[in-house]
Design an enzyme around this catalytic site. Structure first.
Site, PDB file in Angstrom:
ATOM      1  N   ASP A  57      54.846  34.500  34.451  1.00  0.00           N
ATOM      2  CA  ASP A  57      54.074  35.177  35.233  1.00  0.00           C
ATOM      3  C   ASP A  57      54.380  35.165  36.708  1.00  0.00           C
ATOM      4  O   ASP A  57      55.077  34.348  37.317  1.00  0.00           O
ATOM      5  CB  ASP A  57      52.501  35.197  35.085  1.00  0.00           C
ATOM      6  CG  ASP A  57      51.942  35.464  33.575  1.00  0.00           C
ATOM      7  OD1 ASP A  57      52.742  35.727  32.855  1.00  0.00           O
ATOM      8  OD2 ASP A  57      50.726  35.574  33.678  1.00  0.00           O
TER       9      ASP A  57
ATOM     10  N   HIS B  19      54.245  30.260  35.237  1.00  0.00           N
ATOM     11  CA  HIS B  19      54.621  31.113  36.108  1.00  0.00           C
ATOM     12  C   HIS B  19      55.986  30.733  36.577  1.00  0.00           C
ATOM     13  O   HIS B  19      56.644  29.657  36.885  1.00  0.00           O
ATOM     14  CB  HIS B  19      53.432  30.534  37.214  1.00  0.00           C
ATOM     15  CG  HIS B  19      52.129  31.159  36.675  1.00  0.00           C
ATOM     16  ND1 HIS B  19      51.401  30.189  36.015  1.00  0.00           N
ATOM     17  CD2 HIS B  19      51.312  32.219  36.687  1.00  0.00           C
ATOM     18  CE1 HIS B  19      50.174  30.805  35.644  1.00  0.00           C
ATOM     19  NE2 HIS B  19      50.153  32.093  36.056  1.00  0.00           N
TER      20      HIS B  19
HETATM   21 ZN    ZN Z   1      49.395  36.135  37.735  1.00  0.00          ZN
END
Ligand code: ZN
Length: 400
Positions: free
Chosen positions: A210, A352
Site C-alpha cells: 500500500d 507498505h
Molecule cells: Zn494506506
C-alpha cells in the site's frame, strides 16, 4: 406310427402339470367342462349342447330375460391359466372360471327363483351358489378388476413421470458439466495466452503493498518477484502516481496488479458520499491515464469503512488477513516473521511500499514462499483461481 401315438398322452399330461400352479385350476375347469359342467332346470331339450341331462326339476341357471348373456366367465382355452399372478382376489370369491352356456331355462324365459349354479371358485373348487350370490360375485370380480386396472394405470403413469424426470435431470447435469468444462477451457486458454499459469490445486498467497508508488522500494520488490515468477498487487495513492510513472508502468508491463488506494489517502469513513466517490474515481483516472489500465479493485485507507463508504466506492474492497505492521515496526525480521509464521493458502498479506525495511523483508519472504511451494499471485488472480467473483461494494479479507 403306433409308437408316436403312445407318446401323445404322457406328453400332454406332463404339459398340464408343468404350466403353473394355475394349471391345477385349469385342469379342474376342464374336468367340470367335461363332466357335470352345469345344472339346468326342467325342460332341457334333449341333446341341448353339452349340458348334463337328468336335472332335478325346478333347478335353473338363469333368470328370465337373460337369454344369451353369459352367466359365467368364458370358457378357458386349453392350456391358458385361469388366473395370472398378481390378479386380484384369488380366493376372495372371485369367479375365475365356470363354463356357462345358454340354458334351456334362459332360452325359454322360464322362472328360476332359488336355483343354484355350479361355478368354479378360486381356492374353493367347484361350488354351488345361488344365482344372487353368483351375480354379486361376478359384480365384485368386475369391480376388483376395474380397480386393479385403475391402480395399474396410475402406477404406470407414475413410473413414466419418474423416468421423464430422471432423463430431464441427467440432461441438465450434462449441460452444466459442458458449461463448466467450456469455462475451464476458456480460463486455461486465457492463462496460456498471458503466459501465466496458476494451478488452483497448489497453495497461493497474495502479497499487497500500500501507499506507493515509491520507486526506490517498489523496484526492488519487483526485481525479487521477477526472479521467482511472482506477482504482487500495488494499492496506490493517486496523487503519488505522476511522480513515479515509470515504476507504475513497469508494474503493468510485468503483470503486477495496479489498484486503487484513494486519491489523497483520506479516511473515507469521515467523508460524505460525493467525496468518497471523488477519491475513488480520481485515483482510477490517474492510474489509467499513466498506464492505460483502470483498476478494478481498491483498498480503503486504513481499512476504515461505514455504510456510506460501502455504498459509494462502487468497487470491490480488499482488506487483509495477515497484518505485518511493517509501517509501525520498520523492522525487516519482524515483518518476515509476521508472514512466514502464519501464512496459509489463500491469504492476503498487508505491507507498505514506503519503507526500505519492507523491501528487505520481501527479499526473504518471496524466496521462502516460493520454496514452500506457494504461487505468488495478484489479488484478482487469487480470487479467480479460488472461484470468487469480486463484487462492487463488498469487502474481502482472504480467499481461503
Ligand atoms: Zn494506506
Amino acid at each position: 406310427m403306433r409308437k408316436s401315438k403312445k407318446l401323445v398322452i404322457p406328453v400332454m399330461v406332463a404339459l398340464c402339470l408343468a404350466v403353473s400352479p394355475a394349471s391345477a385350476a385349469w385342469a379342474e375347469s376342464v374336468v367340470v367342462a367335461g363332466g357335470v359342467r352345469q345344472q339346468t332346470g326342467p325342460g332341457v331339450a334333449p341333446g341341448a349342447g353339452e349340458e348334463e341331462q337328468g336335472q332335478t326339476a325346478g333347478e335353473s341357471v338363469a333368470e328370465p330375460g337373460e337369454a344369451g348373456e353369459p352367466l359365467l366367465m368364458p370358457e378357458q382355452a386349453p392350456g391358458e391359466p385361469v388366473s395370472e399372478p398378481g390378479e386380484p382376489a384369488a380366493g376372495s370369491g372371485e369367479l375365475i372360471a365356470g363354463p356357462k352356456e345358454p340354458s334351456q331355462a334362459e332360452e325359454t324365459g322360464q322362472a328360476s327363483q332359488g336355483q343354484e349354479t355350479q361355478v368354479l371358485v378360486a381356492g374353493q373348487g367347484s361350488v354351488w351358489m345361488s344365482e344372487e350370490a353368483r351375480r354379486a360375485a361376478e359384480e365384485e370380480a368386475a369391480r376388483q378388476a376395474e380397480e386393479a386396472a385403475r391402480l395399474a394405470a396410475e402406477q404406470e403413469a407414475a413410473r413414466l413421470a419418474a423416468e421423464e424426470e430422471a432423463a430431464r435431470q441427467a440432461e441438465e447435469a450434462a449441460r452444466l458439466a459442458a458449461e463448466e468444462e467450456a469455462r475451464r477451457q476458456a480460463e486455461e486458454a486465457a492463462r496460456l495466452a498471458s503466459g501465466r499459469v496458476i494451478d488452483p490445486s497448489r497453495p497461493m498467497v497474495a502479497l499487497t503493498y500500500d501507499d506507493g508508488p515509491q520507486s526506490s522500494v517498489g523496484n526492488r520488490i519487483m526485481d525479487c518477484l521477477a526472479q521467482y515468477g511472482g506477482k504482487a498487487t500495488f494499492f496506490m495513492v493517486g496523487e503519488r502516481v505522476p511522480s513515479h510513472q515509470a515504476e507504475v508502468c513497469r508494474m503493468v508491463a510485468e503483470g503486477h496488479e495496479v489498484a486503487n488506494h484513494s486519491m489523497n489517502h483520506k479516511y473515507l469513513q469521515k467523508q460524505g458520499a460525493a467525496e468518497i466517490q471523488a477519491q475513488v474515481n480520481r485515483c482510477n483516472d490517474v492510474i489509467e491515464s499513466v498506464t492505460g489500465v483502470r483498476p478494478t479493485i481498491m483498498r480503503l485507507p486504513g481499512g476504515g469503512y461505514n455504510s456510506t463508504v460501502l455504498a459509494n466506492t462502487h468497487m470491490p474492497m480488499i482488506q487483509w488477513n495477515i497484518d505485518t505492521l511493517d509501517w509501525k515496526t520498520r523492522n525487516a525480521s519482524q515483518t518476515v516473521n509476521a508472514v512466514l509464521g502464519k501464512v496459509k493458502d489463500g491469504d492476503i498479506v498487508l505491507m507498505h511500499e514506503l519503507y526500505g525495511a519492507t523491501a528487505d523483508a520481501s527479499m526473504e519472504i518471496i524466496p521462502e514462499l516460493a520454496r514452500r511451494g506457494y504461487q505468488l499471485v495478484t489479488v484478482s488472480e487469487m480470487a479467480a483461481a479460488k472461484g470468487y467473483k469480486l463484487e462492487p461494494g463488498k469487502l474481502y479479507s482472504s480467499f481461503r
